[in-house]
Design an enzyme around this catalytic site. Structure first.
Site, PDB file in Angstrom:
ATOM      1  N   ASN A 122     -69.955  -2.707 -69.540  1.00 29.99           N
ATOM      2  CA  ASN A 122     -68.916  -2.281 -68.678  1.00 29.99           C
ATOM      3  C   ASN A 122     -68.023  -3.552 -68.523  1.00 29.99           C
ATOM      4  OD1 ASN A 122     -67.348  -1.864 -66.707  1.00 29.99           O
ATOM      5  ND2 ASN A 122     -68.742  -1.610 -64.789  1.00 29.99           N
ATOM      6  N   LYS A 134     -65.167  -3.859 -66.808  1.00 25.98           N
ATOM      7  CA  LYS A 134     -64.572  -3.660 -65.764  1.00 25.98           C
ATOM      8  C   LYS A 134     -62.973  -4.148 -65.909  1.00 25.98           C
ATOM      9  CE  LYS A 134     -68.634  -4.975 -63.660  1.00 25.98           C
ATOM     10  NZ  LYS A 134     -69.456  -5.547 -62.490  1.00 25.98           N
ATOM     11  N   HIS A 172     -69.769   3.774 -59.857  1.00 22.34           N
ATOM     12  CA  HIS A 172     -70.037   2.318 -59.935  1.00 22.34           C
ATOM     13  C   HIS A 172     -69.981   1.738 -58.500  1.00 22.34           C
ATOM     14  CE1 HIS A 172     -69.698  -1.793 -60.828  1.00 22.34           C
ATOM     15  NE2 HIS A 172     -70.380  -1.694 -61.851  1.00 22.34           N
ATOM     16  N   GLU A 220     -68.426  -0.936 -57.453  1.00 19.70           N
ATOM     17  CA  GLU A 220     -67.156  -1.342 -57.114  1.00 19.70           C
ATOM     18  C   GLU A 220     -66.391  -0.211 -56.616  1.00 19.70           C
ATOM     19  OE1 GLU A 220     -66.838  -3.789 -60.799  1.00 19.70           O
ATOM     20  OE2 GLU A 220     -68.503  -4.980 -59.973  1.00 19.70           O
ATOM     21  N   GLU A 241     -78.126  -0.082 -60.311  1.00 18.25           N
ATOM     22  CA  GLU A 241     -77.488  -1.260 -60.135  1.00 18.25           C
ATOM     23  C   GLU A 241     -77.550  -1.825 -58.586  1.00 18.25           C
ATOM     24  OE1 GLU A 241     -74.569  -2.166 -63.637  1.00 18.25           O
ATOM     25  OE2 GLU A 241     -73.779  -1.293 -61.901  1.00 18.25           O
ATOM     26  N   GLY A 257     -73.045  -9.380 -60.447  1.00 21.18           N
ATOM     27  CA  GLY A 257     -72.204 -10.749 -60.371  1.00 21.18           C
ATOM     28  C   GLY A 257     -72.524 -11.863 -59.779  1.00 21.18           C
ATOM     29  N   SER A 264     -76.551  -8.967 -63.098  1.00 22.56           N
ATOM     30  CA  SER A 264     -76.693 -10.157 -63.820  1.00 22.56           C
ATOM     31  C   SER A 264     -77.558 -10.217 -64.855  1.00 22.56           C
ATOM     32  CB  SER A 264     -77.334 -11.060 -62.450  1.00 22.56           C
ATOM     33  OG  SER A 264     -76.256 -11.161 -61.642  1.00 22.56           O
TER      34      SER A 264
HETATM   35  P1  13P Z   1     -72.547  -8.294 -64.164  1.00 24.90           P
HETATM   36  O1  13P Z   1     -73.351  -7.882 -65.376  1.00 24.90           O
HETATM   37  O2  13P Z   1     -71.491  -9.036 -64.200  1.00 24.90           O
HETATM   38  O3  13P Z   1     -73.545  -8.598 -62.908  1.00 24.90           O
HETATM   39  O4  13P Z   1     -72.197  -6.656 -63.590  1.00 24.90           O
HETATM   40  C1  13P Z   1     -73.192  -5.745 -63.690  1.00 24.90           C
HETATM   41  C2  13P Z   1     -72.265  -4.511 -63.502  1.00 24.90           C
HETATM   42  O5  13P Z   1     -71.717  -4.301 -62.449  1.00 24.90           O
HETATM   43  C3  13P Z   1     -72.264  -3.597 -64.736  1.00 24.90           C
HETATM   44  O6  13P Z   1     -71.610  -2.420 -64.488  1.00 24.90           O
END
Ligand code: 13P
Length: 253
Positions: free
Chosen positions: A10, A12, A97, A99, A169, A175, A212
């Site tokens: 992903n 982002k 997701h 976010e 997740e 993150g 992570s």
């Molecule tokens: P990270 O791998 O940066 O922690 O992000 C995970 C994520 O949100 C993947 O969709």
């Protein structure tokens, strides 16, 4: 395809069309297809055509949208529908997701509508669920996942449910550099599978873990048989790092 591991990237809000082309120029020669795994990419919508062109001819690699609107088309300034994403080269779409939920106020109901539009467009949905730190500390993890899945999956036919891939997740792991342990993830994955089956879905739904994931922990995570793959943010942006991650040696499922 069941049984194949899924390594999903992903991106982002990173890597525009030029960045995406440079990424695939470096990644593709470094990664030959393997029968036991697929690699999925979720670039920003503007980079979908570049990604789709780059992976053309690689049946083991797919690209998809990070989000879609639930209508097919219309006066929805700034939005991209599943149909439009498909036209741009998507065969997959992320939905729900954290976010989208946390930063953009997406509700369970909106995620449910998006999921239906993704299925209607013939794309494979990757539905994300997971609890916040406060919810985990209040022992709400299972209740939250149950609510998110319950709303999203309600009323879907078994044939549609069979197409839904899930991602666990935990928000506190995204993150932060603080991944869930294999046992913590495995426990929730089992619960997600039970919920999926209770809704009339497949007995063993595919469930990825995200939060992570790094080169340094991916093997340990995938040693847990409840994990069918990983959904990776930050560590998927560098072609060499991502090539190392997708080539991790893992016991076949
Ligand atoms: P990270 O791998 O940066 O922690 O992000 C995970 C994520 O949100 C993947 O969709």
């Amino acid at each position: 395809v069941t049984g194949r591991l899924i390594f999903a990237a992903n991106w982002k809000m990173h890597l525009g069309p030029d960045g995406a082309r440079r990424f695939f120029d470096a990644f593709l020669p470094a990664y030959a297809p393997r029968a036991d795994r697929e690699v999925w990419f979720f670039p920003p919508a503007v980079s979908l055509p570049a990604a789709a062109a780059a992976i053309h001819g690689r049946a083991d690699i797919r690209a998809g949208a990070q989000d879609v609107h639930w209508e097919r088309s219309g006066a929805f300034t700034g939005e991209v529908s599943a149909e439009l994403a498909r036209e741009a080269g998507a065969t997959l779409a992320l939905v729900g997701h954290s976010e989208r939920r946390q930063v953009f106020g997406e509700t369970d109901d909106m995620a449910a509508r998006k999921l239906r539009s993704i299925l209607a467009a013939g794309l494979t949905p990757l539905l994300c669920v997971g609890e916040t730190l406060a919810e985990r500390q209040n022992s709400q993890t299972i209740a939250v996942v149950q609510r998110q899945l319950g709303v999203a999956l309600a009323g879907l036919e078994p044939s549609a449910l069979g197409r839904v891939v899930l991602a666990y997740e935990p928000v506190w792991a995204i993150g932060t550099g603080h991944n869930a342990t294999p046992a913590e993830a495995g426990q929730v994955h089992r619960e997600i599978r039970t919920l999926m089956a209770a809704h009339g879905g497949p007995g063993r739904a595919r469930v990825l873990y995200g939060g992570s994931v790094r080169r340094a922990n991916v093997r340990e995570l995938l040693a847990e048989p409840e994990l069918d793959g990983v959904l990776v943010g930050g560590a998927s942006l560098d072609a060499a790092e991502w090539a190392a991650i997708v080539q991790s040696s893992v016991t076949p499922r």
